[in-house]
Scaffold this active site. Sequence first.
Site, mmCIF file in Angstrom:
data_model
loop_
_atom_site.group_PDB
_atom_site.id
_atom_site.type_symbol
_atom_site.label_atom_id
_atom_site.label_comp_id
_atom_site.label_asym_id
_atom_site.label_seq_id
_atom_site.Cartn_x
_atom_site.Cartn_y
_atom_site.Cartn_z
ATOM 1 N N GLY A 155 0.826 -1.198 0.000
ATOM 2 C CA GLY A 155 0.000 0.000 0.000
ATOM 3 C C GLY A 155 0.863 1.252 0.000
ATOM 4 N N GLU A 398 -2.477 -9.392 4.939
ATOM 5 C CA GLU A 398 -1.933 -9.724 6.256
ATOM 6 C C GLU A 398 -2.050 -11.221 6.533
HETATM 7 C C1 LIG Z 1 -2.596 10.678 7.753
HETATM 8 C C2 LIG Z 1 -3.213 9.998 8.930
HETATM 9 C C3 LIG Z 1 -3.392 8.499 8.746
HETATM 10 C C4 LIG Z 1 -3.925 7.823 9.933
HETATM 11 C C5 LIG Z 1 -2.907 7.525 11.022
HETATM 12 C C6 LIG Z 1 -3.149 6.239 11.748
HETATM 13 C C7 LIG Z 1 -2.439 5.939 13.053
HETATM 14 C C8 LIG Z 1 -2.891 4.582 13.672
HETATM 15 C C9 LIG Z 1 -1.835 3.440 13.720
HETATM 16 C C10 LIG Z 1 -2.378 2.011 13.867
HETATM 17 C C11 LIG Z 1 -2.731 1.351 12.535
HETATM 18 C C12 LIG Z 1 -3.157 -0.108 12.608
HETATM 19 C C13 LIG Z 1 -3.710 -0.565 11.262
HETATM 20 C C14 LIG Z 1 -4.651 -1.696 11.238
HETATM 21 C C15 LIG Z 1 -5.426 -1.731 9.932
HETATM 22 C C16 LIG Z 1 -4.689 -2.487 8.863
HETATM 23 C C17 LIG Z 1 -4.657 -1.892 7.521
HETATM 24 C C18 LIG Z 1 -3.698 -2.693 6.670
HETATM 25 C C19 LIG Z 1 -3.836 -2.475 5.181
HETATM 26 C C20 LIG Z 1 -3.263 -3.624 4.366
HETATM 27 C C21 LIG Z 1 -1.866 -4.018 4.798
HETATM 28 C C22 LIG Z 1 -1.471 -5.361 4.291
HETATM 29 C C23 LIG Z 1 -0.197 -5.787 4.462
HETATM 30 C C24 LIG Z 1 0.193 -7.129 4.051
HETATM 31 O O1 LIG Z 1 -0.556 -7.915 3.503
HETATM 32 S S1 LIG Z 1 1.816 -7.506 4.475
HETATM 33 C C25 LIG Z 1 2.055 -9.131 3.849
HETATM 34 C C26 LIG Z 1 1.307 -10.166 4.687
HETATM 35 N N1 LIG Z 1 1.752 -11.462 4.311
HETATM 36 C C27 LIG Z 1 1.574 -12.530 5.083
HETATM 37 O O2 LIG Z 1 0.940 -12.510 6.103
HETATM 38 C C28 LIG Z 1 2.227 -13.774 4.592
HETATM 39 C C29 LIG Z 1 1.580 -15.005 5.145
HETATM 40 N N2 LIG Z 1 2.581 -16.071 5.253
HETATM 41 C C30 LIG Z 1 3.202 -16.333 6.450
HETATM 42 O O3 LIG Z 1 2.949 -15.731 7.450
HETATM 43 C C31 LIG Z 1 4.179 -17.476 6.485
HETATM 44 O O4 LIG Z 1 4.873 -17.605 5.322
HETATM 45 C C32 LIG Z 1 3.494 -18.813 6.834
HETATM 46 C C33 LIG Z 1 3.157 -18.722 8.280
HETATM 47 C C34 LIG Z 1 2.257 -19.006 6.018
HETATM 48 C C35 LIG Z 1 4.374 -19.987 6.545
HETATM 49 O O5 LIG Z 1 5.574 -19.728 7.141
HETATM 50 P P1 LIG Z 1 6.792 -20.701 6.815
HETATM 51 O O6 LIG Z 1 8.021 -19.927 6.899
HETATM 52 O O7 LIG Z 1 6.512 -21.491 5.578
HETATM 53 O O8 LIG Z 1 6.844 -21.626 8.009
HETATM 54 P P2 LIG Z 1 5.989 -22.791 8.543
HETATM 55 O O9 LIG Z 1 6.812 -24.008 8.301
HETATM 56 O O10 LIG Z 1 4.601 -22.829 8.089
HETATM 57 O O11 LIG Z 1 6.035 -22.355 10.062
HETATM 58 C C36 LIG Z 1 7.292 -22.430 10.715
HETATM 59 C C37 LIG Z 1 7.144 -22.042 12.120
HETATM 60 O O12 LIG Z 1 7.079 -20.616 12.195
HETATM 61 C C38 LIG Z 1 5.961 -20.232 12.938
HETATM 62 N N3 LIG Z 1 5.502 -18.961 12.426
HETATM 63 C C39 LIG Z 1 5.149 -18.684 11.161
HETATM 64 N N4 LIG Z 1 4.768 -17.395 11.068
HETATM 65 C C40 LIG Z 1 4.927 -16.862 12.313
HETATM 66 C C41 LIG Z 1 4.701 -15.564 12.865
HETATM 67 N N5 LIG Z 1 4.226 -14.547 12.118
HETATM 68 N N6 LIG Z 1 4.978 -15.355 14.173
HETATM 69 C C42 LIG Z 1 5.445 -16.391 14.921
HETATM 70 N N7 LIG Z 1 5.671 -17.655 14.482
HETATM 71 C C43 LIG Z 1 5.401 -17.867 13.174
HETATM 72 C C44 LIG Z 1 4.975 -21.345 12.732
HETATM 73 O O13 LIG Z 1 4.041 -21.354 13.789
HETATM 74 C C45 LIG Z 1 5.873 -22.545 12.768
HETATM 75 O O14 LIG Z 1 6.203 -22.820 14.074
HETATM 76 P P3 LIG Z 1 6.429 -24.352 14.496
HETATM 77 O O15 LIG Z 1 5.103 -25.004 14.321
HETATM 78 O O16 LIG Z 1 6.888 -24.269 15.912
HETATM 79 O O17 LIG Z 1 7.457 -24.894 13.538
HETATM 80 C C1 LIG Z 2 -5.961 -4.899 -0.463
HETATM 81 C C2 LIG Z 2 -4.622 -5.563 -0.272
HETATM 82 C C3 LIG Z 2 -3.585 -4.863 0.336
HETATM 83 C C4 LIG Z 2 -2.341 -5.454 0.489
HETATM 84 N N1 LIG Z 2 -1.316 -4.731 1.058
HETATM 85 C C5 LIG Z 2 -0.087 -5.297 1.151
HETATM 86 C C6 LIG Z 2 1.002 -4.543 1.688
HETATM 87 O O1 LIG Z 2 0.850 -3.387 2.071
HETATM 88 N N2 LIG Z 2 2.231 -5.128 1.753
HETATM 89 C C7 LIG Z 2 2.446 -6.412 1.317
HETATM 90 O O2 LIG Z 2 3.585 -6.897 1.391
HETATM 91 N N3 LIG Z 2 1.408 -7.170 0.819
HETATM 92 C C8 LIG Z 2 0.171 -6.630 0.722
HETATM 93 N N4 LIG Z 2 -0.871 -7.367 0.216
HETATM 94 C C9 LIG Z 2 -0.610 -8.717 -0.310
HETATM 95 C C10 LIG Z 2 -1.164 -9.792 0.604
HETATM 96 O O3 LIG Z 2 -0.403 -9.882 1.766
HETATM 97 C C11 LIG Z 2 -1.179 -11.108 -0.182
HETATM 98 O O4 LIG Z 2 -2.131 -10.992 -1.203
HETATM 99 C C12 LIG Z 2 -1.518 -12.289 0.727
HETATM 100 O O5 LIG Z 2 -0.447 -12.527 1.600
HETATM 101 C C13 LIG Z 2 -1.796 -13.567 -0.081
HETATM 102 O O6 LIG Z 2 -0.723 -13.842 -0.959
HETATM 103 P P1 LIG Z 2 -1.020 -14.028 -2.539
HETATM 104 O O7 LIG Z 2 -1.952 -12.972 -2.952
HETATM 105 O O8 LIG Z 2 0.288 -14.139 -3.224
HETATM 106 O O9 LIG Z 2 -1.787 -15.418 -2.628
HETATM 107 P P2 LIG Z 2 -1.064 -16.851 -2.660
HETATM 108 O O10 LIG Z 2 -0.069 -16.938 -1.550
HETATM 109 O O11 LIG Z 2 -0.625 -17.125 -4.036
HETATM 110 O O12 LIG Z 2 -2.304 -17.780 -2.299
HETATM 111 C C14 LIG Z 2 -3.348 -17.912 -3.267
HETATM 112 C C15 LIG Z 2 -4.280 -18.970 -2.758
HETATM 113 O O13 LIG Z 2 -3.598 -20.220 -2.741
HETATM 114 C C16 LIG Z 2 -4.017 -21.005 -1.636
HETATM 115 N N5 LIG Z 2 -2.842 -21.297 -0.810
HETATM 116 C C17 LIG Z 2 -1.663 -20.642 -0.801
HETATM 117 N N6 LIG Z 2 -0.815 -21.193 0.086
HETATM 118 C C18 LIG Z 2 -1.465 -22.241 0.639
HETATM 119 C C19 LIG Z 2 -1.128 -23.207 1.638
HETATM 120 N N7 LIG Z 2 0.070 -23.205 2.242
HETATM 121 N N8 LIG Z 2 -2.064 -24.119 1.964
HETATM 122 C C20 LIG Z 2 -3.296 -24.108 1.377
HETATM 123 N N9 LIG Z 2 -3.675 -23.215 0.427
HETATM 124 C C21 LIG Z 2 -2.771 -22.306 0.074
HETATM 125 C C22 LIG Z 2 -5.035 -20.159 -0.876
HETATM 126 O O14 LIG Z 2 -6.342 -20.475 -1.331
HETATM 127 C C23 LIG Z 2 -4.711 -18.732 -1.318
HETATM 128 O O15 LIG Z 2 -5.833 -17.859 -1.273
HETATM 129 C C24 LIG Z 2 -2.133 -6.788 0.037
HETATM 130 C C25 LIG Z 2 -3.180 -7.509 -0.555
HETATM 131 C C26 LIG Z 2 -4.423 -6.907 -0.704
HETATM 132 C C27 LIG Z 2 -5.538 -7.684 -1.361
#
Ligand SMILES: CCCCCCCCCCCCCCCCCCCCC/C=C/C(=O)SCCNC(=O)CCNC(=O)[C@H](O)C(C)(C)COP(=O)(O)OP(=O)(O)OC[C@H]1O[C@@H](n2cnc3c(N)ncnc32)[C@H](O)[C@@H]1OP(=O)(O)O
Ligand SMILES: Cc1cc2nc3c(=O)[nH]c(=O)nc-3n(C[C@H](O)[C@H](O)[C@H](O)COP(=O)(O)OP(=O)(O)OC[C@H]3O[C@@H](n4cnc5c(N)ncnc54)[C@H](O)[C@@H]3O)c2cc1C
Length: 633
Positions: A155, A398
Site C-alpha cells: 500500500g 496480512e
Molecule cells: C494521515 C493519517 C493516517 C492515519 C494515522 C493512523 C495511526 C494509527 C496506527 C495504527 C494502525 C493499525 C492498522 C490496522 C489496519 C490495517 C490496515 C492494513 C492495510 C493492508 C496491509 C497489508 C499488508 C500485508 O498484507 S503484508 C504481507 C502479509 N503477508 C503474510 O501474512 C504472509 C503469510 N505467510 C506467512 O505468514 C508465512 O509464510 C506462513 C506462516 C504461512 C508460513 O511460514 P513458513 O516460513 O513457511 O513456516 P511454517 O513451516 O509454516 O512455520 C514455521 C514455524 O514458524 C511459525 N511462524 C510462522 N509465522 C509466524 C509468525 N508470524 N509469528 C510467529 N511464528 C510464526 C509457525 O508457527 C511454525 O512454528 P512451528 O510449528 O513451531 O514450527
Molecule cells: C488490499 C490488499 C492490500 C495489500 N497490502 C499489502 C502490503 O501493504 N504489503 C504487502 O507486502 N502485501 C500486501 N498485500 C498482499 C497480501 O499480503 C497477499 O495478497 C496475501 O499474503 C496472499 O498472498 P497471494 O496474494 O500471493 O496469494 P497466494 O499466496 O498465491 O495464495 C493464493 C491462494 O492459494 C491457496 N494457498 C496458498 N498457500 C497455501 C497453503 N500453504 N495451503 C493451502 N492453500 C494455500 C489459498 O487459497 C490462497 O488464497 C495486500 C493484498 C491486498 C488484497
Amino acid sequence: MKCYPVPRENLVLSIDNLKDDIPEEYLSHKECYENVIRKGSVLYDIFSELSKDRKHKAHQAPSNAYRISDGIMQNVNPFLLHFALFVPAITNQATPEQQAEFLKHGFGIIGTYAQTELGHGTFLRGLETTATLDLETDEFVLNSPTLTSYKWWPGGLGHTANHCVVMAQLYVKGKCHGPHLFFVQIRDIETHEPLPGLKLGEIGAKMGFNTADNGFLGFHNFRIPRNNMLMKNSQVLKDGTYVESKNEKLTYGSMVFVRVYLLSDMAYMLARAATISVRYSAVRHQSHIKPDEPEVQILDFVIQQHKLFISIATSHAFKICGLWLWQTYSKVMEDIGKGSMDRLPELHALSCCLKTTSTRDAGWLIEQCRLACGGHGYLMSSNLPSLYTTATAAITYEGESTVLLLQTARYLIKSWKRAMEGESLPATVSFLSEYFNKRYNKWENTPKGIVDGLKLVVAGVTKMCAESIQKHVSRGQQYEEAWNSSSVQLIKASEAYSRALLCEVFWFEVDKVSSTLSNNLAVVLKQLAELYITYWALEKRGDLLVYTTISKDDLDKLQERYEELLALIRPNAVGLVDSFDIRDEILCSTLGAYDGRVYERMMEHALKSPLNAETVNQSFHKYMKPVILKHKI
Ligand SMILES: CCCCCCCCCCCCCCCCCCCCC/C=C/C(=O)SCCNC(=O)CCNC(=O)[C@H](O)C(C)(C)COP(=O)(O)OP(=O)(O)OC[C@H]1O[C@@H](n2cnc3c(N)ncnc32)[C@H](O)[C@@H]1OP(=O)(O)O
Ligand SMILES: Cc1cc2nc3c(=O)[nH]c(=O)nc-3n(C[C@H](O)[C@H](O)[C@H](O)COP(=O)(O)OP(=O)(O)OC[C@H]3O[C@@H](n4cnc5c(N)ncnc54)[C@H](O)[C@@H]3O)c2cc1C
C-alpha cells in the site's frame, strides 16, 4: 507500538477543505487518488503537529483513530501503511540506534511495507528479491532477478511512499540466510522521483481499496548501506559475519501486530454497517404484519432482527476480544523484550485464527446488512458497498485466511500431542487435556454450557485430524502429505477453535465487568453476549450433536431462547447502534444518518451526479438520435 495521538474529531471534521464537493464515486481513478492525497496530507499535517505536543504511548490498546481518516477519505488512506506497518516494523525489528536514525525525520518521510511479490505472498521463504552483501563497499545490493520477484501490492508504494521496509532473501558470502527486512529509500525527498535503479508504479484498479495506491517495485543493482538491514534480531557485521536471530520467526513480527489489530478494526467496520442498516430499518416502513394495521418498520420483522442484531453483537464481541488479544500481544512482546519467546507460538496461533474469523465474519455480515436494506443498500451513497469491499480485503491481506487457519491447526495438533503425553498446556488450549482425560461435563443449556460444548467440538475435531494424519502416514504418506490430505478437517478444527475463543472471551469478559456496570447496561450487554453465543450454538448444532451430549430438546429450547433475545433487544436496537457513537461525517451514509432524513439525503446525493447537471446528455444528439431517426417508422 508507537500510537499516534487521537486527533479530536471536531478538530478534524471542522476543516473545510477536507470535505468533498463531488462524491468520490464520480471521480476518475486518478482524481480519486489526488483527492485522498489532498485530504491525507492535511491529516498527516495534523498528526505531525499533534505528535509534537504529546508523548507517544507505547503499547496503547487499539483505537480507531485512524478510521477518522476513513470517514474523511470515504476510502482507504494511502498513508495508512506508514502507520500500520512501516513504523511498527522499524520499532519492532530495528535496534534503538537504527530507530533513531531511520525515524529521525519523524513524519518527514512516508513509508510502506514491501514484502509480497508478484510471484509470492504466502510462502515467505519463497520470496525472490535478493539483498547481497558487498564486503568491499559495506553495502547490500538489492535485485529483482525475475518479473515474479517484483514487489507487488504494498500500500502506498505506487506513488505515495518515499521509503519502505523491504523483505528480501539475505545473501552473505554466497550463503542464503532467508528473509530479512531492510530500510530502503525509494524516491527523492525533494523531487519525489524514483531513485536510479528502481522501477515503480501502481498495480491498477481493484474491487475496492482504490485509494490505497498499491504498487509494484523492481530493483536493479540498487545499493543501500549495510546498516540498513533491520538488525534487532539478527545482524550482519562489517566483516560479513552473520549473527542469527534467537528465533527466525521474529522477522514476521510486524504481521502479528496488524493481525491482532484487525480484530478491533473489524469491530469498527461492523459497528458502522450495523448503525446504517439498523437506523434505516427503523425509518423504512414496508408491508404489513397485521393486515388491518399500517405498514410496519421493517425492523419489526423478526427475520430482519435475525439478520441485523448478530452484527451489533459481533461488533461488541470483536471489540472485547480485540482488547483481550491486544493484552496478550502486549504481554508476549514484553516477554520477548526480556528474552522469553515461550508464548510466541500461542500468540501466532491466536492471531491467525481470530484475524481470519473476524475478517470473514465482517465481510458476510456487512453484506447481510446491505441486503437487509433492499435496493437502497446497493447505492454507493449508502456506504455499505464500500464498507464491504474494504472489509473483505482483510480476509486476504496480512495473511490469507486458509493459510492462517492452517497455522493455527499446526498449533492445535502440536498441543493435542502434548496433551496425549501428559504435558501441561496454556489456558487457551487446556481443554484439550480435559477432553483427552475425559474430564468434561454433560450438556447444559447455559452460556457457559454452550462455551464448554464448543470447546468439546474443537477437541473432537482436533483428535479426528490427528487420527487422520496418522492414518495417512500409516498408509505410507510422508507427514507433510498426510497433513495436506487432512487439511479440510484441519481448517474445520481452527474455525471451531476461533469460534469457541470468541464466545468464551465475549461471555466471560462481559460477565466479569457486569457487576461494575449500571444494571440496565449490564442486562443489555449480557443479552448481546448471550445472543451471540446462542446464535453460534444454533449455527453449529450439527457439530454439537456429534461431539456433545446436547439433545433435540435442548436445541428446541435454544431456538426459543434465541427468539426471546431478539424480542428483548428490539426496543434497544436503535439505542445500541447510536451508542457506537459514529458521527454522520464518518458514517458517510444517506441511509444511516442520525436524523433519519433518508429520502431527502438520497435525493440530495443523487442530484450531485454529474449526469444530472443537464436534462439531456450530449450522447443523445451524438449517438442515439441518428439511430432513432434512421429506424423511425
Ligand atoms: C494521515 C493519517 C493516517 C492515519 C494515522 C493512523 C495511526 C494509527 C496506527 C495504527 C494502525 C493499525 C492498522 C490496522 C489496519 C490495517 C490496515 C492494513 C492495510 C493492508 C496491509 C497489508 C499488508 C500485508 O498484507 S503484508 C504481507 C502479509 N503477508 C503474510 O501474512 C504472509 C503469510 N505467510 C506467512 O505468514 C508465512 O509464510 C506462513 C506462516 C504461512 C508460513 O511460514 P513458513 O516460513 O513457511 O513456516 P511454517 O513451516 O509454516 O512455520 C514455521 C514455524 O514458524 C511459525 N511462524 C510462522 N509465522 C509466524 C509468525 N508470524 N509469528 C510467529 N511464528 C510464526 C509457525 O508457527 C511454525 O512454528 P512451528 O510449528 O513451531 O514450527
Ligand atoms: C488490499 C490488499 C492490500 C495489500 N497490502 C499489502 C502490503 O501493504 N504489503 C504487502 O507486502 N502485501 C500486501 N498485500 C498482499 C497480501 O499480503 C497477499 O495478497 C496475501 O499474503 C496472499 O498472498 P497471494 O496474494 O500471493 O496469494 P497466494 O499466496 O498465491 O495464495 C493464493 C491462494 O492459494 C491457496 N494457498 C496458498 N498457500 C497455501 C497453503 N500453504 N495451503 C493451502 N492453500 C494455500 C489459498 O487459497 C490462497 O488464497 C495486500 C493484498 C491486498 C488484497
